[in-house]
Design a protein around this motif. Structure first.
Motif, short mmCIF file in Angstrom:
data_model
loop_
_atom_site.label_atom_id
_atom_site.label_comp_id
_atom_site.label_asym_id
_atom_site.label_seq_id
_atom_site.Cartn_x
_atom_site.Cartn_y
_atom_site.Cartn_z
N LEU A 264 -10.39 -0.31 -0.71
CA LEU A 264 -10.92 0.95 -1.22
C LEU A 264 -9.91 2.09 -1.03
O LEU A 264 -9.73 2.93 -1.93
CB LEU A 264 -12.24 1.28 -0.50
CG LEU A 264 -12.89 2.60 -0.85
CD1 LEU A 264 -13.21 2.69 -2.34
CD2 LEU A 264 -14.17 2.81 -0.03
N VAL A 265 -9.24 2.13 0.11
CA VAL A 265 -8.31 3.24 0.35
C VAL A 265 -7.18 3.24 -0.67
O VAL A 265 -6.73 4.29 -1.13
CB VAL A 265 -7.76 3.22 1.80
CG1 VAL A 265 -6.81 2.05 2.06
CG2 VAL A 265 -7.09 4.54 2.13
N HIS A 266 -6.72 2.04 -1.07
CA HIS A 266 -5.64 1.97 -2.06
C HIS A 266 -6.15 2.33 -3.46
O HIS A 266 -5.43 2.93 -4.25
CB HIS A 266 -4.99 0.58 -2.04
CG HIS A 266 -4.27 0.31 -0.76
ND1 HIS A 266 -4.27 -0.92 -0.14
CD2 HIS A 266 -3.55 1.13 0.06
CE1 HIS A 266 -3.58 -0.84 0.99
NE2 HIS A 266 -3.14 0.39 1.14
N TYR A 267 -7.41 1.95 -3.72
CA TYR A 267 -8.00 2.35 -5.00
C TYR A 267 -8.04 3.87 -5.09
O TYR A 267 -7.64 4.47 -6.08
CB TYR A 267 -9.41 1.75 -5.12
CG TYR A 267 -10.17 2.23 -6.33
CD1 TYR A 267 -9.81 1.81 -7.61
CD2 TYR A 267 -11.23 3.12 -6.21
CE1 TYR A 267 -10.49 2.27 -8.74
CE2 TYR A 267 -11.92 3.58 -7.32
CZ TYR A 267 -11.54 3.15 -8.58
OH TYR A 267 -12.21 3.62 -9.69
N LEU A 268 -8.51 4.51 -4.03
CA LEU A 268 -8.62 5.97 -4.04
C LEU A 268 -7.26 6.64 -4.15
O LEU A 268 -7.06 7.55 -4.95
CB LEU A 268 -9.34 6.45 -2.77
CG LEU A 268 -10.79 6.03 -2.60
CD1 LEU A 268 -11.29 6.37 -1.19
CD2 LEU A 268 -11.68 6.69 -3.66
N LEU B 199 -13.39 -3.59 0.63
CA LEU B 199 -12.81 -3.90 -0.68
C LEU B 199 -13.38 -2.92 -1.70
O LEU B 199 -14.57 -2.61 -1.65
CB LEU B 199 -13.17 -5.33 -1.10
CG LEU B 199 -12.71 -6.46 -0.19
CD1 LEU B 199 -13.32 -7.78 -0.64
CD2 LEU B 199 -11.18 -6.54 -0.17
N ALA B 200 -12.55 -2.49 -2.62
CA ALA B 200 -13.05 -1.59 -3.67
C ALA B 200 -14.24 -2.24 -4.38
O ALA B 200 -15.25 -1.59 -4.64
CB ALA B 200 -11.93 -1.27 -4.66
N VAL B 201 -14.16 -3.56 -4.63
CA VAL B 201 -15.23 -4.22 -5.39
C VAL B 201 -16.56 -4.25 -4.63
O VAL B 201 -17.62 -4.38 -5.24
CB VAL B 201 -14.84 -5.66 -5.80
CG1 VAL B 201 -13.74 -5.62 -6.86
CG2 VAL B 201 -14.41 -6.50 -4.60
N GLN C 299 -8.08 -5.86 -8.93
CA GLN C 299 -7.96 -7.11 -8.19
C GLN C 299 -9.00 -7.12 -7.08
O GLN C 299 -9.25 -6.08 -6.45
CB GLN C 299 -6.57 -7.21 -7.55
CG GLN C 299 -5.52 -7.76 -8.48
CD GLN C 299 -4.35 -8.32 -7.70
OE1 GLN C 299 -4.04 -7.87 -6.60
NE2 GLN C 299 -3.70 -9.32 -8.26
N ALA C 300 -9.58 -8.26 -6.82
CA ALA C 300 -10.61 -8.35 -5.78
C ALA C 300 -10.07 -7.90 -4.44
O ALA C 300 -10.79 -7.35 -3.62
CB ALA C 300 -11.16 -9.77 -5.69
N ARG C 301 -8.78 -8.13 -4.22
CA ARG C 301 -8.23 -7.82 -2.89
C ARG C 301 -7.86 -6.35 -2.70
O ARG C 301 -7.40 -5.95 -1.63
CB ARG C 301 -7.00 -8.68 -2.61
CG ARG C 301 -5.86 -8.44 -3.58
CD ARG C 301 -4.69 -9.24 -3.10
NE ARG C 301 -3.60 -9.24 -4.06
CZ ARG C 301 -2.38 -9.64 -3.73
NH1 ARG C 301 -2.12 -10.05 -2.51
NH2 ARG C 301 -1.43 -9.65 -4.64
N LEU C 302 -8.04 -5.55 -3.74
CA LEU C 302 -7.68 -4.13 -3.63
C LEU C 302 -8.60 -3.44 -2.60
O LEU C 302 -9.82 -3.48 -2.73
CB LEU C 302 -7.82 -3.46 -5.00
CG LEU C 302 -7.45 -1.97 -5.05
CD1 LEU C 302 -5.95 -1.77 -4.84
CD2 LEU C 302 -7.88 -1.35 -6.38
N ILE D 142 -2.26 -6.00 3.00
CA ILE D 142 -3.09 -6.35 1.86
C ILE D 142 -3.46 -7.83 2.01
O ILE D 142 -2.60 -8.64 2.32
CB ILE D 142 -2.32 -6.10 0.55
CG1 ILE D 142 -1.99 -4.60 0.44
CG2 ILE D 142 -3.09 -6.60 -0.66
CD1 ILE D 142 -0.98 -4.28 -0.61
N PRO D 143 -4.73 -8.16 1.81
CA PRO D 143 -5.11 -9.58 1.93
C PRO D 143 -4.45 -10.40 0.82
O PRO D 143 -4.07 -9.86 -0.22
CB PRO D 143 -6.63 -9.56 1.72
CG PRO D 143 -7.06 -8.15 1.77
CD PRO D 143 -5.87 -7.30 1.46
N GLY D 144 -4.33 -11.70 1.03
CA GLY D 144 -3.86 -12.60 -0.03
C GLY D 144 -4.87 -12.60 -1.17
O GLY D 144 -5.97 -12.06 -1.04
#
Ligand SMILES: Cc1cc2nc3c(=O)[nH]c(=O)nc-3n(C[C@H](O)[C@H](O)[C@H](O)COP(=O)(O)OP(=O)(O)OC[C@H]3O[C@@H](n4cnc5c(N)ncnc54)[C@H](O)[C@@H]3O)c2cc1C
Ligand code: FES
Ligand code: FES
Lengths: 280, 165
Positions: free
Chosen positions: B26-30, B66-68, B21-24, A2-4
């Motif tokens: 897409l795969v983790h969002y799904l 990124l999900a965003v 979170q901006a760093r989320l 995961i990015p910072g």
């Protein structure tokens, strides 16, 4: 991985992106396709404080076709170029970048700004003698391909500058060839060679050869070009020129290939690319 | 730092709104937020294609998006491929009929990448083995040796052309 943490903002226009980048300070970065930057952020090799997303700016996307040149918006994706057979060499090279998923995200501006000598488009830009237009708060300037790539992952684009456009000449009358050698089809080039040949009555009037991954920057194979220019385009002259393709290069060895092997590849691929370019 | 960002997406036809979170990724969002665990994480380094899904109809490696970046987009995952009545998509049918999977870990990504490949095709003849192999170059399978995956995709292409394999 995961990015910072970072802040994220979508730029609606180039001017807005320039402003956000300037206000964001030294650790703000542009995000285009994210296919060079996000892998680095996931590995925590890069930790920008702010990402300015330029992926939605429509003025940065698409190709303007002029009489003798193409103007490519910086956020134009490899997937948009892979179908432009009318654009010649750059379309042929774009098809060979990574895989469809990567081509659906990665952009020409991101690839050139990243300046990886193993990437396909920098060597292509050099062979085409194209240019990159950048804009910042200080105005606009044009960087010629020969001045663009300065060292390992280092280009002439200054902090605060946004690449807006990539210009390439149409080079009507030139044949072209692109040869890329890798271990698996989706991989980066072990070595890549772009060739452009203009023939007149079977004689080589002009030739340009771009080398990928033969030094810390993309290079022109000048010795091979000089050897072929003005000569009849036969197999013997092409082979003799290709023998000189590795002159002046300084390839680094890696897991896949030693420097000697890369020099050998440069010669073989140059011969193939020149042969294709001459047959057209 | 680490601000949250509003996100609105349509996933498999259903609209979702959240603050992420901006760093989320897409795969983790799904997987984690929407519990759509059909999209797998294989390599987590953009190489294997197990995490492939469609964003606005085009294949992406969702571990590298990124999900965003997808705000406002239409997303399709493997869960969205079958019809409302449960009828399998021709690609799913093809993988089933031609034994295109063994452990199945790569399969959702393979199917989503193949969906992009078939949608992108402009030629109308049967799809060649070479075309399928080139089109799926971003997806790795550690089990099958690819032979039956190629056959499955070819069969799906024929089914979509209205020809039975
Ligand atoms: C698995 C994988 C395989 C790949 N294989 C290949 C390959 O075979 N050949 C190849 O050439 N490439 C390959 N790539 C790289 C891919 O082409 C990248 O997309 C490309 O190098 C970067 O483009 P991007 O739009 O994704 O840039 P990003 O990752 O968004 O940005 C890269 C850098 O450029 C800066 N930047 C982006 N846009 C601009 C702009 N307009 N102006 C100024 N700076 C900007 C960013 O701030 C960042 O520093 C591969 C990538 C992956 C993940
Ligand atoms: S998990 Fe995304 S490419 Fe492997
Ligand atoms: S079926 Fe096991 S990885 Fe492909």
């Amino acid at each position: 991985m995961i990015p910072g943490e970072f802040d994220y903002v979508v730029a609606g226009s180039v001017d807005e992106a320039i402003g956000l980048l300037a206000e964001g300070g030294a650790d703000a970065k542009l995000l285009a396709g994210g296919h060079s930057l996000l892998p680095l952020m996931k590995l925590r090799f890069a930790h920008p404080s702010l990402l300015v997303d330029i992926g939605r700016i429509s003025e940065l996307r698409g190709v303007d076709t002029g009489d003798d040149s193409f103007r490519i918006g910086a956020a134009t994706r490899h997937a948009d170029l892979q179908v432009r057979d009318d654009m010649g060499l750059i379309a042929t090279a774009a098809k060979q970048i990574a895989d469809q998923q990567v081509r659906n995200r990665g952009t020409i501006g991101g690839s050139l700004a990243n300046g990886d000598s193993a990437a396909d488009l920098p060597g292509v830009l050099l062979a085409l003698e194209g240019s990159v237009t950048v804009r910042s708060r200080d105005g606009e300037r044009v960087i010629e391909a020969q001045d663009m790539f300065q060292g390992y992952l280092s280009t002439a684009v200054m902090p605060g500058e946004v690449i807006t456009e990539v210009r390439i000449p149409a080079l009507t009358g030139y044949g072209y060839g692109y040869e890329k050698f890798n271990r698996r089809s989706e991989d980066w080039a072990m070595v890549g060679v772009s060739a452009l040949v203009k023939a007149s009555g079977g004689v080589c009037e002009d030739v340009r050869i771009g080398l990928t991954h033969m030094a810390s920057t993309p290079l022109r194979a000048s010795a091979a070009e000089d050897a072929l220019r003005g000569k009849p385009l036969d197999a013997e002259n092409i082979a003799a020129a290709a023998q000189l393709a590795a002159e002046g290069t300084s390839p680094l060895g890696d897991l896949n290939a030693s420097p000697e092997y890369k020099r050998h590849l440069a010669q073989v691929l140059t011969k193939r690319a020149l042969t294709t370019a001459s047959a057209a | 730092m680490g601000q949250t960002v509003p996100l609105q997406v349509i996933v498999n036809g259903e609209s979702h709104e959240s603050e992420v979170q901006a760093r989320l990724l897409l795969v983790h969002y799904l997987r984690d937020e929407l519990k759509l665990t059909g999209t797998h994480v294989g390599c987590d380094t953009s190489n294997c294609g197990a995490c492939t899904c469609l964003v606005d109809g085009e294949s992406v490696k969702s571990c590298t998006v990124l999900a965003v970046q997808c705000d406002g987009a239409q997303i399709t995952t493997i869960e969205g491929m079958a019809g409302d009545d449960g009828a399998l998509h021709p690609l799913q049918e093809g993988f089933w009929a031609h034994h295109g999977l063994q452990c199945g870990y790569c399969t959702p990504g393979m199917i989503m990448a193949a969906a992009d490949l078939l949608a992108r095709r402009t030629a109308d003849g049967p799809i060649s083995e070479e075309e399928v192999r080139k089109g799926l170059e971003g997806n790795l399978c550690r089990c099958t040796g690819y032979q039956n995956i190629v056959k499955a995709v070819q069969a799906a292409a024929e089914a979509q052309r209205g020809v039975t394999a």
